[in-house]
Design a protein around this motif. Structure first.
Motif, PDB file in Angstrom:
ATOM      1  N   GLN B 269       0.844  -1.201   0.000  1.00  0.00           N
ATOM      2  CA  GLN B 269       0.000   0.000   0.000  1.00  0.00           C
ATOM      3  C   GLN B 269       0.880   1.252   0.000  1.00  0.00           C
ATOM      4  OE1 GLN B 269      -2.962  -0.074   3.054  1.00  0.00           O
ATOM      5  NE2 GLN B 269      -3.782  -2.053   2.418  1.00  0.00           N
ATOM      6  N   TYR B 270       0.393   2.275  -0.669  1.00  0.00           N
ATOM      7  CA  TYR B 270       1.167   3.516  -0.790  1.00  0.00           C
ATOM      8  C   TYR B 270       0.303   4.730  -0.450  1.00  0.00           C
ATOM      9  CZ  TYR B 270       4.262   0.331  -3.272  1.00  0.00           C
ATOM     10  OH  TYR B 270       5.070  -0.724  -3.603  1.00  0.00           O
ATOM     11  N   GLU B 271       0.959   5.878  -0.372  1.00  0.00           N
ATOM     12  CA  GLU B 271       0.264   7.101   0.043  1.00  0.00           C
ATOM     13  C   GLU B 271      -0.573   7.712  -1.092  1.00  0.00           C
ATOM     14  OE1 GLU B 271      -0.933   9.092   3.126  1.00  0.00           O
ATOM     15  OE2 GLU B 271       0.551   7.476   3.246  1.00  0.00           O
ATOM     16  N   TYR B 272      -0.029   7.699  -2.300  1.00  0.00           N
ATOM     17  CA  TYR B 272      -0.732   8.285  -3.445  1.00  0.00           C
ATOM     18  C   TYR B 272      -0.660   7.362  -4.661  1.00  0.00           C
ATOM     19  CZ  TYR B 272      -1.162  12.745  -1.057  1.00  0.00           C
ATOM     20  OH  TYR B 272      -1.496  13.741  -0.166  1.00  0.00           O
ATOM     21  N   TYR B 273      -1.728   7.372  -5.426  1.00  0.00           N
ATOM     22  CA  TYR B 273      -1.781   6.617  -6.673  1.00  0.00           C
ATOM     23  C   TYR B 273      -2.094   7.582  -7.814  1.00  0.00           C
ATOM     24  CZ  TYR B 273      -1.965   2.592  -3.584  1.00  0.00           C
ATOM     25  OH  TYR B 273      -1.664   1.664  -2.627  1.00  0.00           O
ATOM     26  N   LEU B 274      -1.509   7.302  -8.955  1.00  0.00           N
ATOM     27  CA  LEU B 274      -1.779   8.126 -10.134  1.00  0.00           C
ATOM     28  C   LEU B 274      -2.380   7.255 -11.227  1.00  0.00           C
ATOM     29  CD1 LEU B 274       1.683   9.936 -10.173  1.00  0.00           C
ATOM     30  CD2 LEU B 274      -0.449  10.756  -9.126  1.00  0.00           C
ATOM     31  N   LEU B 275      -3.362   7.775 -11.904  1.00  0.00           N
ATOM     32  CA  LEU B 275      -3.898   7.107 -13.094  1.00  0.00           C
ATOM     33  C   LEU B 275      -3.536   7.969 -14.285  1.00  0.00           C
ATOM     34  CD1 LEU B 275      -7.488   5.740 -12.504  1.00  0.00           C
ATOM     35  CD2 LEU B 275      -5.437   4.523 -13.238  1.00  0.00           C
ATOM     36  N   ILE B 276      -2.767   7.382 -15.183  1.00  0.00           N
ATOM     37  CA  ILE B 276      -2.265   8.141 -16.335  1.00  0.00           C
ATOM     38  C   ILE B 276      -2.785   7.471 -17.599  1.00  0.00           C
ATOM     39  CG2 ILE B 276      -0.194   8.966 -17.516  1.00  0.00           C
ATOM     40  CD1 ILE B 276       1.301   8.536 -14.837  1.00  0.00           C
ATOM     41  N   GLN B 277      -3.421   8.238 -18.469  1.00  0.00           N
ATOM     42  CA  GLN B 277      -3.935   7.619 -19.692  1.00  0.00           C
ATOM     43  C   GLN B 277      -3.443   8.343 -20.932  1.00  0.00           C
ATOM     44  OE1 GLN B 277      -7.579   5.552 -19.504  1.00  0.00           O
ATOM     45  NE2 GLN B 277      -8.290   6.354 -21.458  1.00  0.00           N
ATOM     46  N   LEU B 278      -2.983   7.550 -21.900  1.00  0.00           N
ATOM     47  CA  LEU B 278      -2.598   8.084 -23.208  1.00  0.00           C
ATOM     48  C   LEU B 278      -3.603   7.590 -24.252  1.00  0.00           C
ATOM     49  CD1 LEU B 278       1.267   7.321 -23.408  1.00  0.00           C
ATOM     50  CD2 LEU B 278       0.116   9.166 -22.170  1.00  0.00           C
ATOM     51  N   GLY B 279      -3.829   8.393 -25.254  1.00  0.00           N
ATOM     52  CA  GLY B 279      -4.687   7.981 -26.366  1.00  0.00           C
ATOM     53  C   GLY B 279      -4.149   8.553 -27.653  1.00  0.00           C
ATOM     54  N   ASP B 280      -4.351   7.826 -28.754  1.00  0.00           N
ATOM     55  CA  ASP B 280      -3.823   8.307 -30.030  1.00  0.00           C
ATOM     56  C   ASP B 280      -4.686   7.776 -31.165  1.00  0.00           C
ATOM     57  OD1 ASP B 280      -2.230   9.445 -31.972  1.00  0.00           O
ATOM     58  OD2 ASP B 280      -0.360   8.612 -31.205  1.00  0.00           O
ATOM     59  N   VAL B 281      -4.826   8.591 -32.191  1.00  0.00           N
ATOM     60  CA  VAL B 281      -5.530   8.142 -33.376  1.00  0.00           C
ATOM     61  C   VAL B 281      -4.630   7.244 -34.213  1.00  0.00           C
ATOM     62  CG1 VAL B 281      -6.522   8.943 -35.562  1.00  0.00           C
ATOM     63  CG2 VAL B 281      -7.089  10.110 -33.424  1.00  0.00           C
TER      64      VAL B 281
END
Lengths: 459, 459
Positions: B269-281
């Motif tokens: 378990q950690y203090e902060y989580y990041l959700l990172i999303q990339l998208g491309d045509v």
């Protein structure tokens, strides 16, 4: 005035001359004085003094307006308030992707400062980048060659500092990506051509620097193919598409005649050429993607070349970037800066060409522009210099009417990116909804009740 | 009213009830009547009648405002003008990448219509997409999870149709990418929360549909690392980056407690989580690019997982999307929707945490949000239900003051994406420049001199 800015920063008589004529030499006025403040406080004091004495103010940056927006009228009763001395970069925030600049920063310098910090400021104007200033760019909501991907100048602003017509300073220099705490005032001042207040500084949005690019030069037989190709390239290459420019044959003829070291892109000659540019921060094989996209389009593309080589791309861009210069050397013309929905660009060209040729069989049409934005620069003249001079003197109104009628039929705008200034201040009344003009006048009256901010322009 | 819209479209008494209480059940008012026009002409007639009889109007869409912006006040003197019956898509132009929709179209339906035509409308709201309507989205300048790449609602509009406070219709439904022919009026009405007029239809900007995506879940020890990582990912992945969300440990604890089928992304378990999303045509290998980018960041990333599998990504997104719902089940809390420059997000969290813990040692802080936009949802409560009830009743003002003082120190906004509505109408006066408030009041007075448009909200 001298007590506020120092006597060296108040120009009158002959030394005021260069500030009273625009870049193209089309509009000349007479300034009561040219005042060059060095900071926002000085601007505010000058404006307060003018308000007290009922002196009108023409805010001026690089004075590259194509509509006479930044020069005084002829009566000698207006001061020019030139912001060129306010050219500091006040702050740079790489992590927030933003920078705070004063109005007098030259656009080229803003772009360079961004690049030095590995960031990208996308506003790109082919002809005037080295001379125009960011305050003027924002006041006219400048467009240019990267709008398709990054938007107009208005879309590149996070916050503004504005000296209001009564001399108070609105400190709206926020650098927030989201702020829903009331009416959005910045969009009122952007594009108002200095008629509602004086933009003295701005927080600009920056972007990651593109690392890979690919450029295509494509020949097509008519603009209708170009319209469909644009939608196809966007659907397949997405946001990597940053420019989609159209150039008619007549443009190239002028460029070859007047600009040295310019060559046909292909052995055969065609009616229309397209310049298509992709850019990406990722190390993508964009030339391959562009080639595949063009090949999958089906019939209509007559010839094509794709490159990731910067020199080859620059050779093609040289053709596009020198159209204005070539036309200037050829002589005056009647210029139009119009926009229609992207899907109607071919309709516009076909209808306007027909209307003009029917009335003026010899007319020469030079059409080019930012097709990706539905923005066509549509310039017309007569072939011979003498014939052309008479033609413009006698028929400018008739030509405008034919062109603008087509624009209206297609729900377009008679000023896409240059603004109204003096040039279209009267004409716009025939083409804009009276209710919208009334709303504009009400806003003008509310913010500038004395009518001292750039009178004779826009409204 | 019945003569204009038909008697079935005028609700009073009990049937008006659901329209007088907001989505969260926090604000309840009393409507003189609820009127449901079916087209713009009917809206105009209703507004004219109200202007003649001095009846105030509350424009309403899906009624999902989080600030009480879309419900009537308690005196029973205002009508609710609900636009839900105006839900037609008037036009779709694939080539111009635009669609014309009426105000009552649900956001989810707008998105679906775009997708059916192989286009993308990027406005994405995690909790309310199926219920909220586009007129309300524009009136509140909605934000959401794709702002980092595509901008706020305001940035997605080409033109508007607005019924003005006197009942006249401003036909600003242009679908142009460039139009510099006067003041930009549409930006006045967008984000004005119905206080300047009623948006009845809009031309929306569409985009190419992303074809490839990659999503990362990243654990970090503190928000400062997250801030630097965001800049690093943007610089390396560019415009493919569409979301960068932050989730504090406390959010996950609530989600696991109240939402079934939710799991820890990592064993530790950690203090902060990041959700990172990339998208491309383009058919890019985005997962590889994202992995490489994360690996090149250096120390600070404690654990990471990258996927191009939609189900895995959806499992992570489920954690993010259910924070509001989990918190609702846990009980009431004091919510803040703030923004600061992206570079100051960690400063904000650190300073606000310290200020609150110093004053209220037991306080529980649930922080999450759109870090890519500098937008933090920062919600606080006490652990026990009874203790929390008393705490909110007694200390809400004190808590707000502590949090908003930090926001002010960092040049932020106390309303990033939700608007002011009733909730922050009074508070904003303490945090906004009086000159800006004066300009807002002047504009309100100019456009709505009788003060009949959504009084008691915003200003």
């Amino acid at each position: 005035m001298s007590a506020i800015v120092g006597s060296a920063a108040v120009l009158t008589g002959e030394s005021a001359g260069p500030y009273s004529t625009d870049w193209r030499g089309r509009y000349s006025g007479k300034a009561l004085a040219v005042v060059l403040p060095s900071d926002t406080k000085q601007v505010a004091e000058v404006v307060k003094l003018c308000a007290a004495q009922r002196i009108a103010i023409v805010p001026q940056g690089g004075n590259t307006s194509l509509c006479g927006g930044s020069v005084p009228l002829s009566q000698g009763k207006q001061i020019v308030l030139n912001l060129s001395r306010m050219n500091r970069i006040r702050a740079f925030d790489s992590i927030n992707y933003s920078m705070t600049v004063e109005a007098g920063c030259k656009l080229a310098d803003v772009r360079e400062a961004a690049e030095k910090n590995n960031r990208f400021f996308p506003l790109g104007l082919t002809a005037t980048q080295k001379y125009c200033e960011i305050g003027g760019n924002l006041s006219t909501n400048a467009g240019g060659i990267n709008v398709l991907r990054y938007g107009n100048a208005r879309d590149l602003v996070l916050g503004l500092e504005v000296v209001l017509p009564d001399g108070r300073i609105w400190k709206g220099l926020r650098s927030l990506r989201k702020d829903n705490s009331g009416y959005d005032l910045k969009h009122l001042f952007i594009g108002a051509e200095g008629t509602l207040g004086i933009i003295t500084a701005a927080v600009l949005k920056l972007f990651p620097r593109p690392q890979s690019t690919a450029t295509a030069c494509v020949a097509v037989g008519d603009a209708e193919v170009a319209v469909r190709l644009l939608a196809h390239v966007r659907a397949n290459c997405g946001d990597t598409l940053s420019s989609f420019e159209i150039i008619s044959r007549s443009c190239l003829d002028l460029v070859y005649r007047h600009i040295p070291d310019t060559d046909e892109p292909f052995v055969r000659q065609y009616e229309y050429y397209l310049l298509i540019q992709l850019g990406d921060v990722l190390p993508s094989q964009l030339d391959g993607a562009l080639r595949t996209t063009l090949q999958s389009f089906g019939p209509g593309v007559l010839e094509q070349a794709v490159t990731s080589d910067a020199d080859t791309a620059e050779k093609w861009w040289k053709l596009r970037k020198n159209i204005s210069e070539a036309q200037k050397r050829e002589g005056v013309s009647i210029k139009h800066d119009i926009s229609v929905p992207v899907s109607r660009v071919a309709d516009f060209i076909a209808r306007a060409d027909t209307a003009l040729h029917n009335t003026f069989p010899d007319i020469r049409i030079v059409a080019f522009g930012h097709m990706g934005d539905g923005n066509v620069h549509y310039n017309v003249s007569m072939p011979g210099a003498e014939q052309n001079k008479d033609f413009i003197a006698q028929q400018e109104g008739a030509v405008n009417k034919l062109v603008y009628t087509v624009v209206r039929e297609l729900n377009g705008s008679i000023s896409a990116e240059h603004g109204l200034g003096q040039l279209k201040r009267d004409t716009i009344r025939d083409y804009k909804d009276p209710l919208e003009l009334e709303l504009m006048r009400n806003i003008k009256q509310t913010l500038d009740p004395l009518g001292l901010m750039n009178p004779g322009k826009v409204i």
